[in-house]
Design a protein around this motif. Structure first.
Motif, PDB file in Angstrom:
ATOM      1  N   ARG A  24      22.404  21.612 -15.899  1.00 23.15           N
ATOM      2  CA  ARG A  24      22.622  21.659 -14.448  1.00 23.15           C
ATOM      3  C   ARG A  24      22.240  20.327 -13.809  1.00 23.15           C
ATOM      4  NH1 ARG A  24      20.296  26.975 -15.222  1.00 23.15           N
ATOM      5  NH2 ARG A  24      21.905  28.577 -15.007  1.00 23.15           N
ATOM      6  N   GLN A  27      24.932  17.740 -14.554  1.00 19.94           N
ATOM      7  CA  GLN A  27      26.122  17.951 -13.742  1.00 19.94           C
ATOM      8  C   GLN A  27      25.912  17.502 -12.306  1.00 19.94           C
ATOM      9  OE1 GLN A  27      26.514  22.099 -14.669  1.00 19.94           O
ATOM     10  NE2 GLN A  27      27.871  21.757 -16.419  1.00 19.94           N
ATOM     11  N   GLU A  28      24.678  17.594 -11.837  1.00 18.39           N
ATOM     12  CA  GLU A  28      24.362  17.156 -10.473  1.00 18.39           C
ATOM     13  C   GLU A  28      24.241  15.636 -10.375  1.00 18.39           C
ATOM     14  OE1 GLU A  28      20.608  17.531  -7.365  1.00 18.39           O
ATOM     15  OE2 GLU A  28      20.981  19.149  -8.802  1.00 18.39           O
ATOM     16  N   SER A  30      25.259  13.148 -12.771  1.00 22.41           N
ATOM     17  CA  SER A  30      26.186  12.259 -13.474  1.00 22.41           C
ATOM     18  C   SER A  30      27.205  11.637 -12.522  1.00 22.41           C
ATOM     19  CB  SER A  30      26.920  13.017 -14.579  1.00 22.41           C
ATOM     20  OG  SER A  30      27.861  12.157 -15.214  1.00 22.41           O
ATOM     21  N   LEU A  34      31.749  15.178 -17.057  1.00 22.68           N
ATOM     22  CA  LEU A  34      31.106  15.467 -18.332  1.00 22.68           C
ATOM     23  C   LEU A  34      32.026  16.301 -19.208  1.00 22.68           C
ATOM     24  CD1 LEU A  34      27.534  16.482 -17.082  1.00 22.68           C
ATOM     25  CD2 LEU A  34      28.190  14.300 -18.105  1.00 22.68           C
TER      26      LEU A  34
END
Length: 358
Positions: A24, A27-28, A30, A34
């Motif tokens: 998580r 994903q926040e 980067s 991804l």
């Protein structure tokens, strides 16, 4: 914009739970899309990891148990190597599971694939000679126990303490709702653990007729298993943390759950019973005085440990009485453990460390 390709190898439940927070955070944080692939479980799949193997099919621990399934593990190793080589990830991320992952780390760097080892194996506990597999500039070590970087530094290896993911995961856990005080029973998350340990926990109510007991069930094992091994006991699925938070005390199978109990302030007895040959081999190799993480971190027997022949209902009952009588003193030591682990945002720090090198 090219995606960042991350390949994960996760081999058991607690590791998957730690990884979901890192996923998580990645994903926040980067700046690029991804692509995620590898070996894991259903929680990782829900977060977008394309699974080529499910850890639930390989959830065994112990020397003899692994040997019994050696052919399957060799096939898994070969399958993972072939898939990694074909997929060409930007980084291979290994999580605990040393029997497989140490070999994959050594192989990957020879192929020019950089590696992050999140939660490296407890080499400080046994067989530290294996540390040589991690002495490579293309291997990044992210530790979750505060004393581990010093251990690795002694072998000329730089490692980073990112904090323990459980500190974040357990923040704000609400206690399980029960009308009366209760004791929690955690027989483990693997099939052979539940089969070996739950029958030793099932007789405990006869020693504590005034207490209610709840058995913690994991979702990937069938309800019939618990009903057959502990008939008459109340079973609660998927609420392990809540059960520990609300329990007056607990009997907990050795593993990550012992640290969960400590961080949730639940005085506990640590139990374990497995294959006797596996246990004998482990005793020849292990270099630490305790098996429970709370005791190892504090350097003292805060939680009683009942292993193998000592793991009987009678001895567990006696240890639970000891824990109940010393509950306030034990909880004071657990506050010390919490302060030693600190409040670092482990998931974000691990994600930042991965992205920095990618």
């Amino acid at each position: 914009m090219a995606a960042i390709r991350l390949y994960w190898v996760v081999g058991e439940l607690s590791a998957e739970q730690h990884v979901t927070g890192v996923l998580r955070a990645l994903q926040e944080l980067s700046p690029r899309p991804l692509q995620l692939r590898g070996m894991g479980g259903p929680q990782m799949a829900q977060l977008g990891v394309e699974l080529i193997a499910d850890w639930r099919n390989y959830a065994v621990v112990g020397f003899v148990e692994v040997v019994r399934h050696l052919g399957r593990f060799i096939a898994l190793y070969r399958r993972l190597k072939a898939d990694i080589a074909a997929w060409k990830p930007d980084r291979l991320i290994l999580v605990d599971y040393p029997g497989l992952n140490l070999r994959l780390a050594r192989w990957a760097v020879r192929q020019g694939i950089p590696v992050t080892y999140f939660i490296p194996p407890q080499l400080w506990a046994w067989n530290p000679g294996r540390v040589r597999h991690l002495r490579h500039p293309a291997i990044q070590l992210l530790c979750i126990l505060p004393f581990e970087p010093e251990f690795y530094a002694g072998y000329g290896i730089q490692a980073t303490y990112v904090g323990h993911p459980l500190v974040e995961q357990l923040a704000g856990v609400e206690p399980f709702r029960s009308e009366v005080p209760y004791l929690a029973l955690l027989p483990g998350s693997r099939l052979h653990e539940v089969r070996n340990i739950l029958p030793r926990l099932a007789p405990l109510p006869q020693y504590f007729p005034d207490w209610r007991f709840y058995v913690s069930k994991v979702a990937h094992l069938p309800a019939q298993l618990y009903a057959s091994l502990a008939p008459g006991l109340e079973v609660v699925e998927g609420q392990t943390h809540a059960l520990l938070k609300g329990a007056t005390a607990a009997a907990v199978t050795s593993g990550t759950a012992t640290l969960e109990a400590a961080l949730l302030g639940c005085p506990s007895v640590i139990v374990y019973r497995g294959n006797y040959l596996s246990y004998w081999i482990a005793r020849q190799l292990v270099r630490v005085p305790f098996i429970g993480l709370p005791n190892l971190i504090l350097g003292e027997r805060v939680f009683p440990e009942l292993i193998q022949g000592d793991c009987t209902a009678e001895k567990i009952a006696a240890a639970l009485r000891e824990v109940l009588a010393s509950r306030s003193a034990i909880q004071a030591r657990l506050h010390e453990l919490q302060s030693r682990l600190g409040q670092l945002p482990a998931h974000y720090r691990a994600a930042e460390a991965i992205l920095k090198l990618v």
